[in-house]
Design a protein around this motif. Structure first.
Motif, PDB file in Angstrom:
ATOM      1  N   TYR A 234     -42.117   7.160 -12.458  1.00 22.60           N
ATOM      2  CA  TYR A 234     -43.003   7.704 -13.468  1.00 22.60           C
ATOM      3  C   TYR A 234     -43.215   6.722 -14.615  1.00 22.60           C
ATOM      4  O   TYR A 234     -42.278   6.065 -15.072  1.00 22.60           O
ATOM      5  CB  TYR A 234     -42.445   9.020 -14.031  1.00 22.60           C
TER       6      TYR A 234
ATOM      7  N   TYR B 149     -47.191   9.019 -11.364  1.00 17.53           N
ATOM      8  CA  TYR B 149     -45.963   8.991 -10.566  1.00 17.53           C
ATOM      9  C   TYR B 149     -45.992   7.970  -9.447  1.00 17.53           C
ATOM     10  O   TYR B 149     -45.177   8.005  -8.524  1.00 17.53           O
ATOM     11  CB  TYR B 149     -45.577  10.380 -10.047  1.00 17.53           C
TER      12      TYR B 149
ATOM     13  N   ALA C 224     -37.681  10.353 -13.212  1.00 15.87           N
ATOM     14  CA  ALA C 224     -37.992  11.780 -13.062  1.00 15.87           C
ATOM     15  C   ALA C 224     -36.739  12.583 -12.737  1.00 15.87           C
ATOM     16  O   ALA C 224     -36.223  13.294 -13.568  1.00 15.87           O
ATOM     17  CB  ALA C 224     -39.096  12.019 -12.050  1.00 15.87           C
TER      18      ALA C 224
END
Lengths: 114, 113
Positions: free
Chosen positions: A31, A50, A96
């Motif tokens: 990310y 992402y 993440a």
């Protein structure tokens, strides 16, 4: 420690000008994020991604485009800059990990739109 | 949507006194909370984080306890130092649309001699 770099560090442009802010991270994080920081507003999310080719809209996207060209590189584009976009811009990256992971920030880019 | 509230914009204290910076949040998911610190002309960096209810988390003399019953994650320190002068952000993982983080508006802590 994760490394995130940004360029330029300072930028001055005129109203209607075209600006590209660059961000690179060297830790293969999935990310990447673009924020703007303004007094009284904290950090506000503009766009995030992402992975290469992916783009997600953040909370304050108007007037901004972004592109993730590789795992490492994330660009923020202001195609018709306005004085309201004068701000301090931070790029960040994270892995993440279901929302638990730390965000690592770059040093920031100060943008002045005259 | 998810949100984070920091009620104090500025806190001024004398060195050696205790401090508590307030943070409350709203989310429909199981919360994961962070405190980030930003010193002058530097980037924000993580101070501490937690998702465990009623467990104290500590780092560099600062501590915070997540209380899900009151949706709070206040940051505390028993004795502030001049070097603690900085901008402190409370943040919440927002899982509603991918992995993003919602930040509060920040509290500036100024410590005087």
């Amino acid at each position: 420690e994760a490394a995130v770099t940004q360029s330029p560090r300072n930028k001055v442009t005129v109203t209607g000008g075209n600006v590209t802010l660059s961000c690179r991270q060297t830790n293969s994080h999935n990310y990447m994020y673009w924020y703007r920081q303004d007094t009284g507003h904290g950090l506000r999310l503009i766009h995030y991604s992402y992975g290469a080719g992916n783009l997600q809209i953040g909370d304050v996207p108007d007037g901004y485009k972004a592109t993730r060209t590789t795992q490492e590189d994330f660009f923020l584009l202001l195609e018709l800059a306005s004085p309201s976009q004068t701000s301090l811009y931070f790029c960040a990256s994270s892995d993440a990990d279901w929302g638990q992971d730390t965000q690592y920030f770059g040093p920031g880019t100060r943008l002045l739109v005259l | 949507g998810d949100s984070v509230t920091q009620t104090e914009g500025l806190v001024t204290l004398t060195k050696g006194l205790p401090v508590m910076l307030n943070c409350t949040y709203q989310t429909t998911y199981s919360p994961f909370l962070f405190w980030y610190v930003q010193h002058l002309n530097e980037a924000p960096k993580l101070l501490l984080k937690s998702s465990t209810d009623n467990k104290r988390t500590e780092h560099q003399g600062f501590y915070a306890t997540l209380h899900k019953s009151s949706s709070s994650f206040h940051l505390q320190k028993s004795s502030v130092q001049l070097s603690d002068s900085a901008l402190y952000f409370c943040a919440l993982s927002d899982l509603t649309g991918g992995y993003k983080v919602v930040f509060g508006s920040g509290t500036r802590l100024l410590v005087s001699p």
